[in-house]
Write an enzyme that holds these catalytic residues in place. Structure first.
Site, PDB file in Angstrom:
ATOM      1  N   HIS A  12       0.807  -1.126  -0.138  1.00 33.74           N
ATOM      2  CA  HIS A  12      -0.088  -0.067  -0.049  1.00 33.74           C
ATOM      3  C   HIS A  12       0.977   1.321   0.038  1.00 33.74           C
ATOM      4  O   HIS A  12       1.333   1.688   0.964  1.00 33.74           O
ATOM      5  CB  HIS A  12      -0.885  -0.072   1.207  1.00 33.74           C
ATOM      6  CG  HIS A  12      -1.745  -1.098   1.399  1.00 33.74           C
ATOM      7  ND1 HIS A  12      -1.350  -2.416   1.512  1.00 33.74           N
ATOM      8  CD2 HIS A  12      -3.138  -1.287   1.070  1.00 33.74           C
ATOM      9  CE1 HIS A  12      -2.212  -3.274   1.538  1.00 33.74           C
ATOM     10  NE2 HIS A  12      -3.529  -2.675   1.281  1.00 33.74           N
ATOM     11  N   HIS A  50      -2.255  -1.198   7.120  1.00 28.47           N
ATOM     12  CA  HIS A  50      -1.754  -1.441   5.698  1.00 28.47           C
ATOM     13  C   HIS A  50      -1.004  -0.553   5.342  1.00 28.47           C
ATOM     14  O   HIS A  50      -0.069  -0.792   4.303  1.00 28.47           O
ATOM     15  CB  HIS A  50      -3.100  -1.313   4.906  1.00 28.47           C
ATOM     16  CG  HIS A  50      -3.684  -0.119   4.945  1.00 28.47           C
ATOM     17  ND1 HIS A  50      -4.749   0.060   5.873  1.00 28.47           N
ATOM     18  CD2 HIS A  50      -3.893   1.078   4.189  1.00 28.47           C
ATOM     19  CE1 HIS A  50      -5.400   1.060   5.779  1.00 28.47           C
ATOM     20  NE2 HIS A  50      -4.766   1.826   4.915  1.00 28.47           N
ATOM     21  N   LEU A  60      -9.183  -3.563  10.633  1.00 25.85           N
ATOM     22  CA  LEU A  60      -9.412  -2.172  10.837  1.00 25.85           C
ATOM     23  C   LEU A  60      -9.947  -1.865  11.990  1.00 25.85           C
ATOM     24  O   LEU A  60     -11.089  -2.564  12.297  1.00 25.85           O
ATOM     25  CB  LEU A  60     -10.172  -1.500   9.486  1.00 25.85           C
ATOM     26  CG  LEU A  60      -9.229  -1.476   8.285  1.00 25.85           C
ATOM     27  CD1 LEU A  60     -10.199  -1.067   7.077  1.00 25.85           C
ATOM     28  CD2 LEU A  60      -7.941  -0.712   8.247  1.00 25.85           C
ATOM     29  N   GLY A  85     -11.250   3.664   6.759  1.00 26.88           N
ATOM     30  CA  GLY A  85     -11.834   2.477   7.351  1.00 26.88           C
ATOM     31  C   GLY A  85     -11.874   2.319   8.882  1.00 26.88           C
ATOM     32  O   GLY A  85     -12.906   1.585   9.334  1.00 26.88           O
ATOM     33  N   ILE A 128     -10.659   8.613   0.297  1.00 26.22           N
ATOM     34  CA  ILE A 128     -10.643   7.647  -0.661  1.00 26.22           C
ATOM     35  C   ILE A 128     -10.709   6.174   0.306  1.00 26.22           C
ATOM     36  O   ILE A 128     -10.111   6.084   1.107  1.00 26.22           O
ATOM     37  CB  ILE A 128      -9.217   7.363  -1.294  1.00 26.22           C
ATOM     38  CG1 ILE A 128      -9.192   8.677  -2.274  1.00 26.22           C
ATOM     39  CG2 ILE A 128      -8.869   6.231  -2.165  1.00 26.22           C
ATOM     40  CD1 ILE A 128     -10.295   8.739  -3.484  1.00 26.22           C
ATOM     41  N   HIS A 141      -4.370   3.258  -3.335  1.00 25.78           N
ATOM     42  CA  HIS A 141      -4.424   2.825  -1.811  1.00 25.78           C
ATOM     43  C   HIS A 141      -3.757   1.466  -1.761  1.00 25.78           C
ATOM     44  O   HIS A 141      -2.946   1.475  -0.750  1.00 25.78           O
ATOM     45  CB  HIS A 141      -5.763   2.525  -1.752  1.00 25.78           C
ATOM     46  CG  HIS A 141      -6.063   1.735  -0.430  1.00 25.78           C
ATOM     47  ND1 HIS A 141      -5.809   2.111   0.832  1.00 25.78           N
ATOM     48  CD2 HIS A 141      -6.208   0.353  -0.457  1.00 25.78           C
ATOM     49  CE1 HIS A 141      -6.213   1.256   1.644  1.00 25.78           C
ATOM     50  NE2 HIS A 141      -6.368   0.299   1.036  1.00 25.78           N
ATOM     51  N   GLU A 165     -18.763  -5.390  23.717  1.00 31.26           N
ATOM     52  CA  GLU A 165     -17.801  -6.278  23.723  1.00 31.26           C
ATOM     53  C   GLU A 165     -16.515  -6.298  22.781  1.00 31.26           C
ATOM     54  O   GLU A 165     -15.402  -6.694  23.267  1.00 31.26           O
ATOM     55  CB  GLU A 165     -18.688  -7.659  23.414  1.00 31.26           C
ATOM     56  CG  GLU A 165     -19.816  -7.792  24.237  1.00 31.26           C
ATOM     57  CD  GLU A 165     -21.060  -7.215  23.951  1.00 31.26           C
ATOM     58  OE1 GLU A 165     -20.963  -6.487  22.702  1.00 31.26           O
ATOM     59  OE2 GLU A 165     -22.172  -7.332  24.441  1.00 31.26           O
ATOM     60  N   HIS A 175     -29.160 -16.714  23.469  1.00 31.74           N
ATOM     61  CA  HIS A 175     -28.239 -16.547  24.522  1.00 31.74           C
ATOM     62  C   HIS A 175     -27.853 -17.866  24.942  1.00 31.74           C
ATOM     63  O   HIS A 175     -26.784 -17.968  25.731  1.00 31.74           O
ATOM     64  CB  HIS A 175     -28.766 -15.799  25.699  1.00 31.74           C
ATOM     65  CG  HIS A 175     -29.403 -14.389  25.427  1.00 31.74           C
ATOM     66  ND1 HIS A 175     -29.811 -13.913  24.617  1.00 31.74           N
ATOM     67  CD2 HIS A 175     -28.964 -13.416  26.436  1.00 31.74           C
ATOM     68  CE1 HIS A 175     -29.945 -12.670  24.523  1.00 31.74           C
ATOM     69  NE2 HIS A 175     -29.512 -12.208  25.899  1.00 31.74           N
TER      70      HIS A 175
END
Lengths: 648, 648
Positions: free
Chosen positions: B28, B68, B118, B158, B189, B262, B409, B471
């Site tokens: 990248h 990245h 990400l 991201g 981008i 990118h 969580e 659950h």
């Protein structure tokens, strides 16, 4: 609007809910008591619905994202005539009852989606709202409106703390889903105490930043809520969040406003005191205020009339627009026959092509014959090969069929489920296989609900290569197979990929994951009639007389197996396993593929756990990968034809 | 601040990054070119660090959440003297190099956490920042400051679209982490195109709603960035988000500002053009501007001096505060010996107690002897039994040891990892087992990084009962075992629970999941020396002469097995499997437990897949659960002692 009737309805919701939770000695009285007035208003006056025809396609949708408040929903469904008997309410949370602990789609009539895992319903609601805009754009004409309804959801603090609702809300604002209206039951209480121990953000400011209209009021003021809902409905562009301040456990003299009332029965004494406080007979169980039933019986007439008027409109529309009606039928048809009309892309034996590329071509072939097939990727469309050539869905183009979900895998999963729950569309979502981890909850819910959601997961092994271990799936295929009912398909070449897509599309009651490669794979020769066996879980790609060894391979490892055969003197049969679950569900077919006495070797570029019960030897990977060119990583980790041959 | 030197450093980052990506033909270039000026400023002027001592505990932390962009980081680490040779940069993304595709903690010196998935780095950063506040509160005195550093992170579009960063950001604002400074590389981008196809929210407004300070500037204006950073550092209460508008692929004449740059090498021709454009020699590969190295060599002196000054302060502090220093040593000590000091709570044989309750008591016993042990629950502390009696961590009480993570969580998982990465603390997080699904990505990353994070998952089976299938975990235990290196412990009674906690705490390089019951379990008699075998993966709870059958049971199913033994005439040995992974890693021990020729039956209230390779028969659950009292659900699903006896 008859306030006194709505109050009677609300009082009945409170009465039924607290008694049912007490009878079960389990459940959540807090939300039903706190939101009863809103429920009465919604189910009594706001929703466009006909409880006698709960499947009416143009009904408003209501989603209880705060699923633990299930008794609130069950009470309303009972009171407004959805055919949920009082006896079932008395069996709340008992085995086999229609009133399970959390609302279950497909089990209790009137439940639009299964909720309980927080935030899930919120993301489903965004999917419902998108579906409405798409179908409206597809089918409404200047003369007839056949799709025109709202999507409502009720969310609690927990729903709004979850990241999935943040993802879905951001996208909903971007997509200008003006007919999405979410009620936020702001009761200031979570399980650990007051929300301010962990949640002090400015929720209104956040949603305004997402592009939502935010309105504020009290959950105990019916006329005010009505006027806020009117305001929300009048806003055509922005989704609306109605922040309703409520008292959790409203009416309970000693527990209202505390976290004790969230998820614990009130207790017999406190119920008495609450009933007294609310003007309900103290000693009656499951008491319903007579006015509530009189009122809903009376409402049943206009509810039915509205739906019948729609039926007439629909008939007139169908008559005036035979082409649109034919398209409608296509949208609402079981795709089993439709998929047979798709033209198979030409994938020649010997050609080298990644299954993600073949997947893209297959998807496009099916999309041509299934106009309701729609979906997209979590910002990886160029890599997932999931773009469709029918325009991009956006606020400006509701007809577009390719979605840009953004880098929001979890939200995407919930939205795809919502799209499929709505009816009329067949939706898919896509990302890298390793990021299936971000969307386990909606994957599980799609399976639990028996939805036919499709998930495309490309870059399905260490052959991802240079991106390294964070991007190389190892345990994901097996972790997907672990989810009951979810079908995991890992085709071995381009031809199988088309067949896998077809198999996925034919599922009407089970979600599918398609696992596709980043790297090129050679298209191999196949025996006649392979497709039939492929749909049963696997077929013999390359046979031998009296096989001593059978290799069970999936995906890219089928080509590896074909290489391995050349490196051994043993008589080896190669089976391409399209889906291990299907194979294991069908012992007769498995026995046909694996002759008694043959040594069984499994090959899959992932953890070996799940193959050990089926095979004598497994070539797999029980460790994380490494960064490097795919072939180099595979060689380094021992995923080679030589090693496979040795195991034979 | 020498702007021209920083410009030389930035130019070198661009030069190295584009050449390395090109050499690898993978990677990248977009972020390194776009954020080079920021990188030069941070590593040159802003960070308090000493590259010659990268483990210095009081260094500023920098986290590349947009993982990245790894070449950006590797270039800076090389240029500022972290001991990453140029040769390694030339081997970018090659097998075995120190420069894998995404930054890997523990592999490349100077990498604070593994990123790539990400949003993960963002959530880790919140954990780092919390750790700093806690350690500062624990150890600083009015005379000496031993902990006082900032946490910086660089996030892209991201990262900010992912729900996990939303969860972590909301909590960071709530906790007033004023020393957390996040740079948002706003380049407009993403992979599918311009961010405005899916991401048009008002990011600034959102973060202000979370309680952050938001500042805006250009990623290409060094003096402006410097003044924004000064402003961010001056704000003591609010975390800061610096929204930096950047041109992705800055300098590339034809590709800058497009999504082509990118994640794809620029190509030889475009690299030449870019170099020319940036004033770099067109034909030199991996060129470093001499001024860059002169500048960083010169900076090495004050960097080292600052760290040495700190060492002196630390020594003085230690001398003046022997008790605090002893506590410090405790915080930074391998807990293997510490845990032996804990007093085991009394759990009597025959007593009936849920392992979540026993887990809470055990946790508290260990917390007493490990003052650095800290953690909390995602709003389920009363159910998870994970509250500690040492105060609640908050903006007002940095000494508190119980965290309220809120219903977050995924964010919790990332924060727990960040807390453990920082050094000095041992952190755990808790939720229901079924919601482990929400936090798969941080679970995986904890294992990939060999962290010693601990995750407490209670309500570990269908015995959850009335809450129903949403659950009730079915596939979760197996899905956790699927993650390489993650240790899954499922103790069978209260005594084993204490032992499991101890075993978890002794792990220094592998994360643990503790699976605990909601329901009561009887404490059973054990043979002498059971603990030693328990730590190897399992031990014989109840033996028989010449066993014909061995039951391998986990958790609540050990009691079931003890019941089953009474219902069969076969000679049955019962083994409590504390951890199947440990057992499978230790074939000698397994062979000791399972005599050759004995029939093996496994029992676990979850999917059977993983047991099939080990057992002849498995009593498990390969379907979703149902809502009803736990015992009724178990009976309905066939999870009974009678059925287990039949399988023996």
């Amino acid at each position: 609007m008859e306030i006194s009737s709505l109050k009677a309805l609300a009082a009945s919701v409170r009465s039924l809910s607290m008694d049912a939770v007490q009878a079960a000695n389990s459940g959540h009285p807090g939300l039903p008591l706190g939101c009863a007035d809103l429920g009465a208003l919604l189910y009594g006056e706001v929703l466009k619905h006909d409880p006698s025809q709960p499947q009416w396609i143009d009904r408003d949708r209501f989603i209880l994202s705060a699923g633990h408040g299930s008794m609130w929903l069950y009470s309303l469904l009972h009171l407004t005539g959805y055919g949920l008997p009082l006896d079932e309410l008395k069996k709340f949370r008992q085995l086999g009852s229609k009133t399970p602990g959390h609302p279950e789609y497909g089990w209790t009539v009137g439940v639009e989606t299964t909720t309980g895992p927080l935030g899930a319903g919120f993301s489903n609601a965004v999917g419902f709202a998108i579906a409405e805009t798409k179908l409206a754009a597809e089918f409404n004409t200047s003369e007839h409106t056949v799709i025109d309804h709202y999507t409502y959801a009720l969310a609690g603090d927990g729903c709004l703390m979850e990241g999935v609702s943040a993802e879905a809300a951001s996208l909903a604002g971007h997509l200008e889903l003006g007919k999405l209206i979410v009620f936020y039951d702001s009761n200031g209480i979570t399980i650990e105490g007051h929300t301010d121990i962990a949640f002090t953000e400015d929720v209104a400011g956040r949603f305004e930043a997402y592009g939502w209209q935010v309105l504020k009021g009290s959950a105990h003021d019916i006329p005010q809520m009505m006027s806020l809902i009117t305001e929300a409905k009048a806003e055509k562009k922005r989704p609306s969040l109605l922040i309703l301040t409520s008292t959790i456990g409203f009416g309970s003299p000693h527990k209202a406003g505390t976290h004790d009332v969230h998820g614990t029965p009130l207790g017999a004494e406190e119920i008495k005191a609450t009933k007294k406080n609310l003007g309900l007979p103290e000693d009656e169980q499951f008491y319903i205020v007579p006015e509530a039933l009189r009122y809903t019986a009376q409402k049943a007439v206009p509810w039915k009339a509205a739906r019948e008027t729609w039926e007439k409109t629909f008939a007139n529309w169908a008559k005036a627009n035979p082409e649109l009606k034919a398209k409608w039928d296509n949208f609402f048809t079981d795709p089993t026959t439709l998929v047979e009309n798709a033209e198979e892309p030409s994938f020649a034996v010997g050609e080298s092509i990644a299954t993600r590329v073949a997947g893209g071509k297959s998807l496009n072939a099916f999309a041509k014959v299934m106009p309701g097939l729609t979906g997209g990727s979590a910002d990886l469309a160029p890599s997932n090969n999931t773009a469709l050539p029918f325009g991009e869905y956006s606020a400006q183009n509701r007809l577009g069929r390719t979605f840009h979900f953004g880098v929001r895998e979890h939200g995407m999963g919930g939205i795809v489920n919502g799209l499929n729950l709505h009816g009329g569309l067949r939706a898919f979502g896509a990302t890298f296989l390793v990021f299936a981890d971000y969307m386990r909850p909606p994957l599980r819910l799609s399976a639990l609900m028996s939805l036919s959601s499709i998930f495309v997961f490309t870059h399905d092994s260490i052959f991802v290569g240079e991106d390294g271990p964070t991007h190389q799936p190892i345990e994901q295929a097996e972790a997907l197979r672990a989810i009951p009912r979810l079908l995991v398909l890992r085709p071995g070449d381009a031809q199988e990929t088309f067949q896998a897509w077809k198999l996925a599309l034919k599922q009407s009651h089970r979600p599918c994951s398609l696992l596709l490669t980043r790297q090129n794979l050679k298209v191999y020769e196949k025996p006649a009639n392979w497709k039939e066996d492929f749909e049963k879980g696997g077929y013999v790609v390359k046979d031998t007389e009296k096989p001593e060894t059978v290799i069970l391979a999936t995906g890219s490892e089928v080509n590896l197996a074909l290489e391995a055969v050349k490196l051994t003197n043993r008589r080896v049969r190669v089976v391409s396993v399209s889906s291990r679950e299907l194979l294991q569900d069908n012992p007769n077919h498995l026995a046909k593929l694996v002759p008694q006495g043959a040594k069984v070797v499994a090959a899959e570029a992932g953890i070996t756990t799940g193959w050990k019960g089926l095979a004598d030897n497994v070539l797999g990977l029980d460790r994380f990968g490494e960064s490097g060119p795919g072939a180099a990583v595979a060689a380094h980790l021992g995923l080679t034809a030589e090693n496979l041959a040795k195991l034979c």
